[in-house]
Design a protein around this motif. Structure first.
Motif, PDB file in Angstrom:
ATOM      1  N   VAL A  47     -40.838 -23.249 -22.172  1.00 31.14           N
ATOM      2  CA  VAL A  47     -39.345 -23.056 -22.159  1.00 31.14           C
ATOM      3  C   VAL A  47     -38.786 -22.759 -20.737  1.00 31.14           C
ATOM      4  N   ILE A  77     -38.091 -26.630 -24.304  1.00 37.09           N
ATOM      5  CA  ILE A  77     -37.055 -25.798 -24.977  1.00 37.09           C
ATOM      6  C   ILE A  77     -36.334 -25.388 -23.659  1.00 37.09           C
ATOM      7  N   ALA A 137     -42.199 -21.417 -29.231  1.00 36.96           N
ATOM      8  CA  ALA A 137     -42.133 -21.380 -27.804  1.00 36.96           C
ATOM      9  C   ALA A 137     -43.534 -20.954 -27.303  1.00 36.96           C
ATOM     10  N   ARG A 141     -43.365 -20.478 -19.005  1.00 35.81           N
ATOM     11  CA  ARG A 141     -41.699 -20.165 -18.801  1.00 35.81           C
ATOM     12  C   ARG A 141     -41.798 -20.821 -17.272  1.00 35.81           C
TER      13      ARG A 141
END
Length: 278
Positions: A47, A77, A137, A141
């Protein structure tokens, strides 16, 4: 926690959605946008979080940046929250640089702001927990943003070593303790103690950073806010003093607008994809 999907649009083989939920952190209803590329139908994906700037909502990035095509290309994402708490009982102020649309990604300590304005906790904790519990997800990150959101991306990464694989920013407010935008917001949200402000200032945080996460910053040299509000040279000096890796790219002719972001967002997403999949 209940999520209400309020927008659902086909886009580059995936879906650009907007959800609404009751935020416990902010004590109000909040919107956030999620782009799910086609790969999300069959696998869990990393993500990239995007933080927008003053006056923005979750809509600016998803409608203006042209990022979805690159998210599909790289299998990421994209998540874009609103920039502040919202609602009739949420404190506000005159002007675009304080109150609604101007949360500055800090946790306010001063009344009346402290009741709702805790965007830092929302971005770091509540929102990722929602994303990772409700969407395909992974816990890989990355974070990026523009202007006030570029400030937010930098401080969030610097204050949370190991939580993000990569960070980048467009036209960030790198030293809010030393420019008018930050001085107004920090006085209201955090009080008069300027030493306390430094905990929310990227240029100040660099000296004590325990992780040497490289910083990628793009800045237009025709930006109308460059000299008065952004001052990238302050971040450059701090990184040089601390030997912190920084790639500061001064882009000739570009201003503060989304035309600038649209021109280089593909490079930023490729940069994050490389880190997220390493």
């Amino acid at each position: 926690m209940t999520l209400e999907r309020i927008e659902h649009r086909a886009c580059f083989g995936g879906w650009q959605d907007v959800y609404r939920h009751a935020s416990e952190t902010l004590a109000c209803g909040m919107n956030f946008a999620v782009y799910l590329p086609p790969q999300a139908q069959t696998q869990r994906l990393p993500v990239l979080y995007w933080l927008s700037g003053l006056t923005c909502t979750e809509q600016n990035f998803i409608t203006k940046a042209g990022a979805q095509r690159y998210a599909t290309e790289h299998g990421l994402i994209l998540v874009a929250p609103d920039t502040s708490p919202r609602g009739e009982d949420v404190a506000d102020a005159d002007g675009y640089d304080l109150g609604k649309g101007a949360g500055f990604y800090v946790n306010a300590t001063q009344a009346p702001w402290s009741k709702h304005y805790r965007m830092y906790d929302y971005v770091v904790s509540e929102l990722p927990a929602l994303i990772e519990a409700n969407f395909p997800a992974t816990e890989a990150r990355a974070i990026s943003g523009h202007s006030m959101g570029g400030h937010g991306a930098l401080i969030v990464a610097l204050k949370n070593p190991g939580r993000y694989r990569s960070v980048s920013a467009f036209s960030p407010i790198v030293a809010p303790t030393r420019v008018p935008w930050g001085e107004r917001a920090f006085t209201a949200y955090l009080g008069e103690d300027r030493e306390a402000w430094k905990a929310w200032d990227a240029a100040a945080l660099i000296a004590d950073a325990t992780e040497r996460l490289p910083l990628l910053v793009d800045q237009g040299d025709a930006d109308e806010f460059l000299a008065g509000q952004l001052k990238p040279e302050l971040l450059q000096a701090a990184c040089a003093a601390a030997d912190h890796p920084l790639e500061l790219r001064l882009q000739p002719g570009y201003d503060h607008s989304y035309y600038f972001i649209e021109s280089f967002i593909g490079e930023h997403i490729a940069y994050h994809a490389h880190a997220l999949k390493a």
